[in-house]
Scaffold this active site. Structure first.
Site, PDB file in Angstrom:
ATOM      1  N   PRO B  77     109.797  35.023  72.725  1.00  0.00           N
ATOM      2  CA  PRO B  77     108.486  35.139  73.581  1.00  0.00           C
ATOM      3  C   PRO B  77     108.324  36.398  74.478  1.00  0.00           C
ATOM      4  CG  PRO B  77     110.176  33.734  74.907  1.00  0.00           C
ATOM      5  CD  PRO B  77     110.899  34.198  73.514  1.00  0.00           C
ATOM      6  N   SER B 106     104.641  32.654  74.455  1.00  0.00           N
ATOM      7  CA  SER B 106     104.850  32.725  75.924  1.00  0.00           C
ATOM      8  C   SER B 106     103.877  32.043  76.717  1.00  0.00           C
ATOM      9  CB  SER B 106     104.868  34.424  76.282  1.00  0.00           C
ATOM     10  OG  SER B 106     104.764  34.686  77.465  1.00  0.00           O
ATOM     11  N   GLN B 128     107.247  28.665  75.515  1.00  0.00           N
ATOM     12  CA  GLN B 128     108.032  29.359  76.709  1.00  0.00           C
ATOM     13  C   GLN B 128     107.351  28.991  77.982  1.00  0.00           C
ATOM     14  OE1 GLN B 128     107.023  32.320  78.303  1.00  0.00           O
ATOM     15  NE2 GLN B 128     108.568  31.993  79.713  1.00  0.00           N
ATOM     16  N   LYS B 219     116.632  29.581  78.552  1.00  0.00           N
ATOM     17  CA  LYS B 219     116.596  31.036  78.222  1.00  0.00           C
ATOM     18  C   LYS B 219     117.105  32.050  79.485  1.00  0.00           C
ATOM     19  CE  LYS B 219     113.721  34.993  76.250  1.00  0.00           C
ATOM     20  NZ  LYS B 219     112.903  35.584  77.352  1.00  0.00           N
TER      21      LYS B 219
END
Lengths: 331, 331, 331, 331
Positions: B77, B106, B128, B219
């Protein structure tokens, strides 16, 4: 300009060769890390020099697979010598014979094996082999080499596919129309590298063994595990090599891999090394770490580019002098 | 100019993108030490290449969280793809689908999730997420993504505040007036990064879990301690990441952190890594160290900047070819 | 030009200060190895960043010898501030008070202690002392400082003689005629550095102790052995310092010496460090390694050179913001 | 230009000496790795500075083989001083006497031993010897030196053949016609370096011993094994040396070899070191690692090139001041 050390020949070749030829010879895979590491790794190795030993007489001859050579430096297999000098591999063969050392002729020579043999009768020569998908073609090559008096068969193990050499891709590298990969011309109608067989395994050593009485030298070994496999499969010698850093980038420098291979082999077969030799003291380091002999690739091409067989002899003579001197100074 | 390796795309993007956009994509925090370390750390890792294995047939497909992708490289992302190419994230989605790989869209996309979905129906996509102070807004985003067929939720854990990227401060970086952070527009009247919630903790994973049936991928993990916490809090996968070196400078390179995370996780969840992937052999190294898949950030943007979805496909195809070749050459 | 990080102030100072002043502030001993190591050593230290901790509220205040400061960065003693800004140490004192931190005024100030005190009444200040051959003069200074409300006495231990700073020798460095080392003017007819006493030993701490009620902080300790001696001789705190690399070249970086000093001290006295702090994350590293507070030398001078007290406040504010951010990002 | 440190003399010599002379003095063997390592190795050694010791009085005199010198820095044997300054070794002898230190005159001096003696009567001097194939000639030299009051005999062990110094080969280095290797002129009709005897061994120490009552110092030892042999063969002292990196390239830096030699010798003979000394703190490091004294080679030549005996005194005085200062600052 005085040709004092091998870098002088490199500078000359870079200046006078066509860019496409220079790039091809100089190329390393990807970021060229391993190509450069081959040289840097030698620099990291330090001598422990000993003094006051009688070094007035030194014998630098050696034997590889029973054949005597004048000093432990031979010519590694590299392709397309006509890119460096019009007479190509014929000049290489003459220079090697003049210096009484071993020349490993490449499958990808721009002269035929017959031309090479005729150029320097009686010289010590080995033949480097790739195994092609068409096994009959490879068989023919082996038998031609044996019939022509080549005394060893060098099987290259590290080229199931060709490494990615960025400059060659950018340059769209190919041989000029007047040069040919002559050995393969006779055997194939079409010859492309993609005809190399990526499925070969250790068992193919047995197949090769069945074709010839020549000793088999395997080139491209970098680990103790593969060294052990090579011995078990009955090869006569190993060349520790990463193909001049032209295949897998970011593997080990050859001089760093040498020690582990020598240790694994425990003297059962001879071990040689190529890659990164630039000075006589590099030869001494390789021998100190267990190599029986080293082979030079690019420096031989620089010598050819400088003055053909004379240039290559100059390169070998410089290495010989430097090797003898470093032996004396290291005691 | 031939586009031979990823650096060629980088050079192109640096030359043709507006400086403010290039600087934004290139930026690292503070001295950019970690950004650069991500790359240097790969170079320090050496292969032990094995020879004479049958590499004529290689299957490079893999599965991530149960979905098959054509090779173990997805799109990480990154924000603001319209800065790189007019169609922005729509092009990214199309390229990822064409190459049959996973694209993590993203929160800070310049296209809506609906536009992204419509651009490449059926493609494998994850979403994301940052958690905002306004939890309802984040909840809406999650539910929109799930409804649109996104198959995973990637929670970014390393951005309680935005890192200090000096060039962005100097440039006074902001989106040009004709671009918008469209996903947030619909949910908020005002959207600023400072609306991100710096108080989130591991317990918020439970909250997220309660909102969605999608697998949760965390992440930004760099230590064994946090990897253990992630597993205990029930995530389905971990992306080892330092946000491309854009957050805390002078933390570890991701490839160096990977081994410790993989060891801590002991196979309980899948582990991926992003940051510093520039060659196919980097992918191989990451896999050898335990990653199931890698994700590329900046290289994807360079591909977009070059030729939109075509350019990004070029980047992915080069990585794929290089990855396959390095697998073959490493044996 | 935006002043985004401390290097921007350095570049400004280098550009606008007279060369002789810049050289004096920048100078390191001999080859400047230690000066540069102070910075490089910070770069070698890596964070292990932790995620998903509540970093919405952070308290960065600390106490040094019982006095609260707004964040753990003070102003190290450096000489001749009028070389950087006309108001000299008066500006420094004002900036330190404005930022609510500690300023260690140097014996070699170009303002008197009285002027410094009057410029920023109520600010937290310590006084840095060299012991002169004329002990009575040193005694007077100590007592003046105490009477003026300075709250600590910093004894510099690493300057029995002045280090060899080549540029200063080449420039024939001396103060311009309109500047004076005013504190010493009043006490001595003649004042030269060579009046420093190279025969002082640990026992002189007892003499100093007998003169004042102020806490004694010893500056210039780099080894566990000296740290132990300092504690045994009753000092209240230690500043790990190599005088900005201006005294003995090729000693350790201060951040490398810090850990061994902290370990030796085992909490019996407070330990600070100076040298090489250029970013907020450097402060965090020093604290993580056991320092209670850090002090900045050259960056304070760059701030003064930029805009006097405002410029120094800018420098401190940037460090404060960076420190807070790196705390949040490191978890 | 102010001459502040030894590098200033180096820069001067490089600028004003004829290229062929500069190259000869600067030359290292092959890639000059060891020459440069001699210097770099000092930089890698770190002090642990101690504070608050009484350094008001320091005695830096020492004794080598019973003779007092003013500080532990002597002049190493180097050839052809007339290349640097018209008066050649006569100036060297005068400077050494003026500074009350030891000068080792080289066999390859451009002044005779008699001229050197006459130039500075009463100075402490040793004579450096190569053993020639013609032993009688070497014998004569030894006996001349002894008769002239030289107080030590330094046998160079690391030059069975001359190292390969590329620039000298390129330049076709030879002495200008008006300079002569005068010491050998008297003894030989023909004098070439190739007359050096490469067959000498440890047993030749006994032969040398039989010729003279002078103490024998062996120069060129780099390993514990050779150090042990030197002691067993009855030498009085060892100079750890790699001939300024002019003989075997890629051996150890002398300061790195020193510790192992000192350890092997266990105080039975004195140990000195040459190579790479550029600052007073280098001298201190060598002494801290067990050397009784150091010798400088190239810096002495730079001093000569600058201003003959005055210049060499400047060099020695700078080293002396720096040495004293670094002793004081290191505690």
């Amino acid at each position: 300009m005085a040709m004092v050390c091998l870098s002088d020949f490199e500078a000359y070749a870079k200046k006078y060769l066509p860019k496409i030829a220079w790039d091809y010879f100089a190329a390393g895979a990807d970021d060229c890390t391993t190509r450069d590491e081959n040289i840097l790794a030698y620099k990291r190795i330090r001598f422990r020099p000993r003094m006051l030993r009688d070094v007035s007489v030194m014998d630098i001859r050696t034997k590889i697979l029973g054949s005597e050579i004048s000093f432990p430096v031979g010519i590694a297999p590299t392709g397309f010598h006509q890119l460096a000098w019009p007479d190509g591999e014929k000049s290489t063969a003459r220079a090697a014979r003049a210096m009484n050392t071993c020349y490993i002729a490449s499958t990808y020579s721009t002269c035929t094996l017959e031309e090479i043999s005729a150029a320097a009768p009686g010289g010590l020569r080995w033949f480097q082999l790739y195994i092609h998908r068409n096994r009959a073609a490879s068989q023919q090559l082996v038998q031609r080499a044996e019939a022509l008096g080549f005394q060893g068969l060098v099987l290259t193990a590290d080229l199931p596919y060709t490494g990615k050499r960025r400059d060659d891709v950018r340059n769209g590298f190919r041989l000029p129309p007047h040069m040919k990969v002559k050995n393969l011309e006779r055997a194939f109608e079409v010859c492309k590298m993609s005809l190399l067989d990526p499925s070969i395994t250790w068992n193919d050593i047995y197949w090769l063994r069945s074709l010839t009485h020549l000793p088999i030298i395997i080139k491209g070994i970098l680990t103790r595990e593969d060294a052990e496999l090579a011995v078990r499969h009955g090869v006569q010698a190993i060349i520790v090599s990463n193909h001049g850093g032209r295949q897998l980038d970011e593997g080990p420098a050859t001089i760093d891999a040498l020690a582990e291979v020598v240790e694994a082999v425990r003297g059962r077969v001879e071990v040689y090394v190529d890659g990164g030799i630039r000075k006589g003291s590099d030869v001494l380091k390789a021998l100190a770490l267990g190599a029986k002999c080293v082979f030079i690739g690019r420096p031989a091409l620089w010598g050819l580019a400088y003055k053909g067989e004379e240039g290559l002899q100059d390169v070998l003579r410089i290495l010989q002098d430097e090797f003898r001197l470093s032996m004396a100074l290291a005691g």
